[in-house]
Structure formats: structure tokens, C-alpha cells
Design a protein around this motif. Structure first.
Motif, PDB file in Angstrom:
ATOM      1  N   SER A 284       0.824  -1.226   0.000  1.00  0.00           N
ATOM      2  CA  SER A 284       0.000   0.000   0.000  1.00  0.00           C
ATOM      3  C   SER A 284       0.853   1.269   0.000  1.00  0.00           C
ATOM      4  CB  SER A 284      -0.889   0.036   1.243  1.00  0.00           C
ATOM      5  OG  SER A 284      -0.076   0.145   2.407  1.00  0.00           O
ATOM      6  N   TYR A 285       2.130   1.145   0.398  1.00  0.00           N
ATOM      7  CA  TYR A 285       3.033   2.296   0.540  1.00  0.00           C
ATOM      8  C   TYR A 285       2.528   3.297   1.577  1.00  0.00           C
ATOM      9  CZ  TYR A 285       6.988   1.760  -2.633  1.00  0.00           C
ATOM     10  OH  TYR A 285       8.178   1.375  -3.210  1.00  0.00           O
ATOM     11  N   LEU A 286       1.941   2.776   2.658  1.00  0.00           N
ATOM     12  CA  LEU A 286       1.464   3.637   3.744  1.00  0.00           C
ATOM     13  C   LEU A 286       2.542   4.609   4.239  1.00  0.00           C
ATOM     14  CD1 LEU A 286      -0.368   4.462   6.151  1.00  0.00           C
ATOM     15  CD2 LEU A 286       0.340   2.365   7.301  1.00  0.00           C
ATOM     16  N   CYS A 307      -3.627   3.152  -0.392  1.00  0.00           N
ATOM     17  CA  CYS A 307      -3.900   2.995   1.048  1.00  0.00           C
ATOM     18  C   CYS A 307      -5.400   2.886   1.313  1.00  0.00           C
ATOM     19  CB  CYS A 307      -3.333   4.178   1.837  1.00  0.00           C
ATOM     20  SG  CYS A 307      -1.545   4.137   1.915  1.00  0.00           S
ATOM     21  N   GLN A 308      -6.171   3.590   0.476  1.00  0.00           N
ATOM     22  CA  GLN A 308      -7.619   3.551   0.622  1.00  0.00           C
ATOM     23  C   GLN A 308      -8.174   2.184   0.193  1.00  0.00           C
ATOM     24  OE1 GLN A 308      -9.109   6.926  -1.503  1.00  0.00           O
ATOM     25  NE2 GLN A 308     -10.577   7.421   0.101  1.00  0.00           N
ATOM     26  N   ASP A 309      -7.439   1.546  -0.724  1.00  0.00           N
ATOM     27  CA  ASP A 309      -7.879   0.238  -1.226  1.00  0.00           C
ATOM     28  C   ASP A 309      -7.567  -0.894  -0.244  1.00  0.00           C
ATOM     29  OD1 ASP A 309      -8.362   1.724  -3.495  1.00  0.00           O
ATOM     30  OD2 ASP A 309      -6.574   1.032  -4.576  1.00  0.00           O
ATOM     31  N   TRP A 314      -6.462   1.368   5.762  1.00  0.00           N
ATOM     32  CA  TRP A 314      -7.438   2.454   5.855  1.00  0.00           C
ATOM     33  C   TRP A 314      -8.063   2.486   7.244  1.00  0.00           C
ATOM     34  CZ3 TRP A 314      -7.260   6.656   3.458  1.00  0.00           C
ATOM     35  CH2 TRP A 314      -8.338   7.532   3.426  1.00  0.00           C
ATOM     36  N   SER A 315      -8.372   1.312   7.795  1.00  0.00           N
ATOM     37  CA  SER A 315      -8.979   1.376   9.126  1.00  0.00           C
ATOM     38  C   SER A 315      -7.954   1.808  10.174  1.00  0.00           C
ATOM     39  CB  SER A 315      -9.730   0.100   9.524  1.00  0.00           C
ATOM     40  OG  SER A 315      -8.942  -0.994   9.308  1.00  0.00           O
TER      41      SER A 315
END
Ligand code: SUG
Length: 416
Positions: A284-286, A307-309, A314-315
Motif C-alpha cells: 500500500s506504501y502507507l 492505502c484507501q484500497d 485504511w482502518s
């Protein structure tokens, strides 16, 4: 003189392609052979810059290097019919990830009170090893003001240096002296360790850093093996905050303690592996996010839309925002074209703490210039590149024309 953080984003080059050249960079190897969209990629990057300017932040840019790099092919006694990986290496647009352009030590940290930049040699990956001469020329132009900047050449090629992607700075605020944290990898693992401790030590010495405000930290070998080919894939810092994955460093507790001891007031926001696995953090590359302090002081994390995916990522971010930690906002950007080669929002920028007035104004962005750059991109950047076309003379000519149109627009003929 007002020192602020200026983000210099790399404009995605007209030769942006997916050749799969970076062993250990899972996104790049996964997408090898796919069709790339250089025009969309460059527009995504400009949109990201606009977003940060809109938040009141200073924004600069660096330009694509000349591609294909014919001089490099000549040095290798290679031509367009030789080993495809070498040919693709000559066409790579990887200089767009300017977090690898140089390591930057701002003036408050250095013995002589000037901002020092060391261009990264990038020797570990052949396709990136020939970036530094053209990057150096560009840095010497953008930061030509000797009252404010010293731009160094690369460290000797016996040690790998990948620049700011493995460097973090912790400080109460950008304009104050900071603790410079250099993160290195131990060689011998499944994937190459691209940042060598010897290179980091050379950079710290030549920049005139106070040893009491320097920390050498080993990257967790498991993180490199899981695909964190640079530290900025698993950690990012801004002012007094370190945002990091639990498994980023070989000795996390020791690292956090040393940071808190040398930068009083520093806060560590650690994401546990139980909430976000290393694999999920890397896909995600957070952490390859921009952690920014806009003028309102509300620290903002600019994350890629991937990140949203991701449900766990996301949570976790929602939970973080609901608490009262130092990161107050999360902003999502679409840089999917760059992400597919392993380059997130943080890879695309080089941070320089300086007075914007001391930088060559041709490298500073405003809305009117962004409009004009978008027009050149829309008109001249190839819409798509099939890796099978790499090496073709007509595509090479399109790429050269696109770059020279951009240089003409920006009056940067010195880089031609
Ligand atoms: O060096 N990708 C780059 C990505 C660099 C990201 N930068 C930071 N993490 N700061 C690299 O691995 C892919 C090129 C290709 O495979 O064609 C590439 O070079």
C-alpha cells in the motif's frame, strides 16, 4: 531569512516505462512488461504538487534527465541491439524519484551554516548508476547560490548511496537544528542492501554534521527481504514526529530511545505488525507518504490511493485520526503510474529546508507555471509506452522533443 521546507518533486519523464529493472522492488518487478502512460504519470505528479501548494507549502521541481542516455551506452560499448536490460537502463525515467537524487543537510545542522547536498551515486542498480552526473548538473544550477548551498559530488562508488530515501531529520521545527538519522542496510540478504553505512558516514562527515546530532540506524533485514528496498518504504519523519512500521528497524526500541534522547519532545507513531503486516505496508506504501506541516500547523499525511484500497491500512488510519496523536489529517493522492514502479508520494520529492528566495526561481513552482507545464506534457509526452518499443528511434526522438519543449518553456537551456 525564513527557512522553510521546500519539496522538489521530480517531473515524471517522457520515457517513463515498466522495464522491471529493480530487483527487490516488488511493484517494479510485478509490473515488468506492462504498458506505461507517461503523460498521465506526469499529470498525476503535477496534480500532487498543486495539492501541496494549495495547502500553502513551498513547491519546487526537478526535470527529467536526457533519455535515452547515449553516453552511457557508449561507455558500455553497447548499442540498441545489445542486452535489452542495458538498453532499457539507458531509457529509464527513474530520476523522477528525487528522494534518491541527493542527501540534504539544512543550514542549521552544518558546521559552516550552509545547506549541504550530496548527489547520490545510486551504484547498486545499473539503470540508476548513470543518473548522478546529470542530476548533479541540475542541482548545481538550482542551488547555485554559494552563500546558501554547497552541492557535493557523489561518494566513491565502492559504497552505495541512495540519498534522502534513507535519511530522516527530526527537529522541533524545520528552521532549528535537527537530528539527522541515516538508515543503512546490511548486505547478504535475499535482495540488495542499497544504502551502505560507509556511504552514510562519508555524507555526515562532509556535510559537517555534529556527531552528537547524527544517528546511524540499521534497517531491519526482514524489511529489505519483504521488499522495503529503501527505508522510506517503511518509515517517514517530519519535524518532531517519526511515523514508522514496527518492523522498520533492526533494533526499534534502541532507535526510538536514541531519537527521544537526542531530540527532546520527539514522538514516535508506530504501526504494529498486528494491525498492518509488513507485506500490506509495502504493497500500500502507507509509509511512503509525505508528512507535512502546512502553515496552519496541522500535520498532514499525504498517502497514495492504494492505502484507501487496503482495508487494514485504511482502518488503521481512521483509528489514528480518531485519537489525539500528532498527525491530524490524511490526504489521498493518485500517483498510480509512479506507484506501479515502486515510487510513492515520498519517492517523488526531495526535501530541502531553505529560504525559497535563495533557490534559482526557474525551479520553483506556482499555479501559472504548473498550467504551462501541463500544456507541454499534454502536447508532447507520449500517451503510452509499450516496453517492446524501447530502443525505437522514433520513440527516442519523441522523448527528446518532449524534454526540449519543457526546457524551452522553463528557460533552462543549460540542461539541454
Ligand atoms: O530505485 N524504481 C525505483 C523506485 C525508487 C523509489 N524511491 C524511493 N523509495 N525513494 C527504484 O527501485 C523501477 C524501474 C524499472 O523497473 O524499470 C525503478 O527504478
Amino acid at each position: 531569512m525564513t527557512l522553510v521546507e521546500i519539496n522538489f518533486d521530480g517531473l515524471v519523464g517522457p520515457s517513463h516505462n515498466y522495464a522491471g529493472l529493480s530487483l527487490g522492488n516488488l511493484a517494479a518487478t510485478k509490473n515488468a512488461g506492462g504498458i506505461s502512460y507517461p503523460r498521465a504519470a506526469a499529470l498525476q505528479g503535477i496534480a500532487k504538487m498543486r495539492g501541496n501548494m494549495g495547502a500553502g507549502l513551498a513547491q519546487g521541481f526537478l526535470l527529467p534527465l536526457p533519455r535515452p542516455d547515449v553516453k552511457w551506452l557508449e561507455a558500455l560499448s553497447a548499442d540498441e541491439s545489445t542486452d535489452p536490460a542495458l538498453v532499457a537502463g539507458a531509457w529509464s525515467a527513474s530520476s523522477m524519484w528525487t528522494a534518491n537524487a541527493a542527501t540534504v543537510s539544512p543550514a542549521p545542522d552544518t558546521a559552516d551554516g550552509t545547506c549541504h547536498l550530496s548527489v547520490a551515486n545510486l551504484v547498486t542498480m545499473p539503470h540508476r548508476s548513470h543518473e548522478w552526473p546529470d542530476t548533479l548538473a541540475q542541482l548545481r544550477l538550482a542551488f547555485a547560490n554559494r552563500d546558501h548551498f554547497i552541492v557535493h559530488g557523489p561518494v566513491p562508488p565502492c559504497f552505495g548511496d541512495e540519498g534522502a530515501a534513507n535519511h530522516m531529520r527530526l527537529t522541533p521545527s524545520h528552521g532549528e537544528p535537527g537530528l539527522e538519522v541515516f538508515v543503512y542496510g546490511r548486505t547478504g540478504g535475499r535482495f540488495p542492501a542499497r544504502q551502505h553505512v560507509e556511504a552514510s558516514r562519508i555524507v555526515a562527515r562532509r556535510h559537517g554534521l555534529d556527531p552528537a546530532r547524527v544517528l546511524m540506524v540499521e534497517q531491519n533485514p526482514d524489511a529489505i527481504a519483504a521488499g522495503a528496498f529503501h527505508n522510506d518504504v517503511v518509515a517517514v519523519a517530519n519535524e518532531g514526529v517519526l511515523f514508522t512500521h514496527e518492523l522498520a528497524f533492526a533494533n526499534p526500541v534502541e532507535t526510538y530511545d536514541a531519537i527521544r534522547a537526542r531530540c527532546p519532545g520527539a514522538q514516535v507513531v508506530e504501526v504494529p505488525a498486528s494491525a498492518v503486516s509488513l507485506a500490506e505496508a509495502i504493497s500500500s506504501y502507507l509509509f511512503n507518504a509525505q508528512l507535512l506541516t502546512p502553515p496552519d500547523g496541522e500535520m498532514t499525511l499525504v498517502v497514495p490511493s492504494e492505502c484507501q484500497d487496503s482495508e487494514p491500512v485504511w482502518s488503521w488510519l481512521q483509528q489514528m485520526l480518531a485519537g489525539n496523536g500528532p498527525i491530524r489529517h490524511v490526504k489521498v493522492v493518485d500517483v498510480r503510474q509512479s506507484m506501479a514502479n515502486g515510487g510513492g508520494p515520498a519517492c517523488l520529492r526531495l526535501r530541502v529546508v531553505a529560504d525559497p528566495a535563495s533557490v534559482d526561481p526557474r525551479f520553483m513552482l506556482d499555479d501559472a507555471k504548473a498550467d504551462a507545464m501541463e500544456k507541454v506534457v499534454a502536447e508532447y509526452w507520449p500517451e503510452q509506452i509499450d516496453p517492446a518499443d524501447i530502443g525505437s528511434e522514433s520513440l527516442a526522438s519523441t522523448i527528446r522533443t518532449a524534454r526540449s519543449q519543457m526546457l524551452a518553456l522553463l528557460a533552462l537551456s543549460e540542461l539541454a
